[in-house]
Design an enzyme around this catalytic site. Structure first.
Site, PDB file in Angstrom:
ATOM      1  N   CYS A  46       0.757  -1.162  -0.041  1.00  0.00           N
ATOM      2  CA  CYS A  46       0.070  -0.045  -0.084  1.00  0.00           C
ATOM      3  C   CYS A  46       0.912   1.250   0.036  1.00  0.00           C
ATOM      4  O   CYS A  46       2.015   1.229   0.483  1.00  0.00           O
ATOM      5  CB  CYS A  46      -0.976  -0.070   1.205  1.00  0.00           C
ATOM      6  SG  CYS A  46       0.024   0.112   2.832  1.00  0.00           S
ATOM      7  N   CYS A  48       0.742   3.911   1.911  1.00  0.00           N
ATOM      8  CA  CYS A  48       1.179   4.356   3.303  1.00  0.00           C
ATOM      9  C   CYS A  48       2.339   3.475   3.782  1.00  0.00           C
ATOM     10  O   CYS A  48       3.000   4.112   4.559  1.00  0.00           O
ATOM     11  CB  CYS A  48      -0.139   4.222   4.463  1.00  0.00           C
ATOM     12  SG  CYS A  48      -0.614   2.793   4.756  1.00  0.00           S
TER      13      CYS A  48
END
Length: 136
Positions: A46, A48
């Site tokens: 992902c 993040c």
């Protein structure tokens, strides 16, 4: 399950900075059982993880006190290893990415995805440095 050609460069961001890549449940159990402090990073694909978690964890190592053992598992790739690591994270629910600090096998600090998402790498690093200063 993510393809290896996507995952390997993301793993390398941590392994090239001294993190041991744990790929089996047995390796996870052995790592957490070690004396001293053990950092377990649940890595993921992902945004993040790329923008905050991995850079923040690496930045956190620029500190007087750091964990004795640096380890990582990869969500969506090393499925059994991640499942075993998450058993040790209780009562926290599964989260990717996540960062857990253990001291002599006991969970003492946890960063879940909601602590990472929307925060800068510097903020992640500072949070972890404070934990290292307290527990390492």
């Amino acid at each position: 399950m993510y393809p290896a050609e996507i995952v390997m460069p993301m793993k390398e961001q941590l392994t090239s900075n001294g993190f041991e890549d744990l790929t089996t449940p047995e390796q996870v159990e052995a790592a957490i059982a070690k004396s001293g402090t053990t950092l377990v990073v649940v890595n993921s694909v992902c945004g993040c993880a790329a923008g905050a978690a991995r850079p923040g964890v690496v930045l956190s190592l620029d500190n007087d006190k750091v964990p004795t053992n640096l380890t990582t598992v990869f969500a969506g790739f090393d499925k059994d290893a991640v499942a075993k690591a998450r058993e040790f994270f209780a009562p926290f629910p599964p989260s990717s990415p996540a960062v857990a600090l253990f001291k002599d096998g006991e969970l003492v600090h946890m960063l879940e995805r909601h602590h990472i998402e929307g925060h800068s790498a510097a903020m992640i690093a500072e949070n972890l440095k404070q934990a290292y200063n307290e527990f390492a």
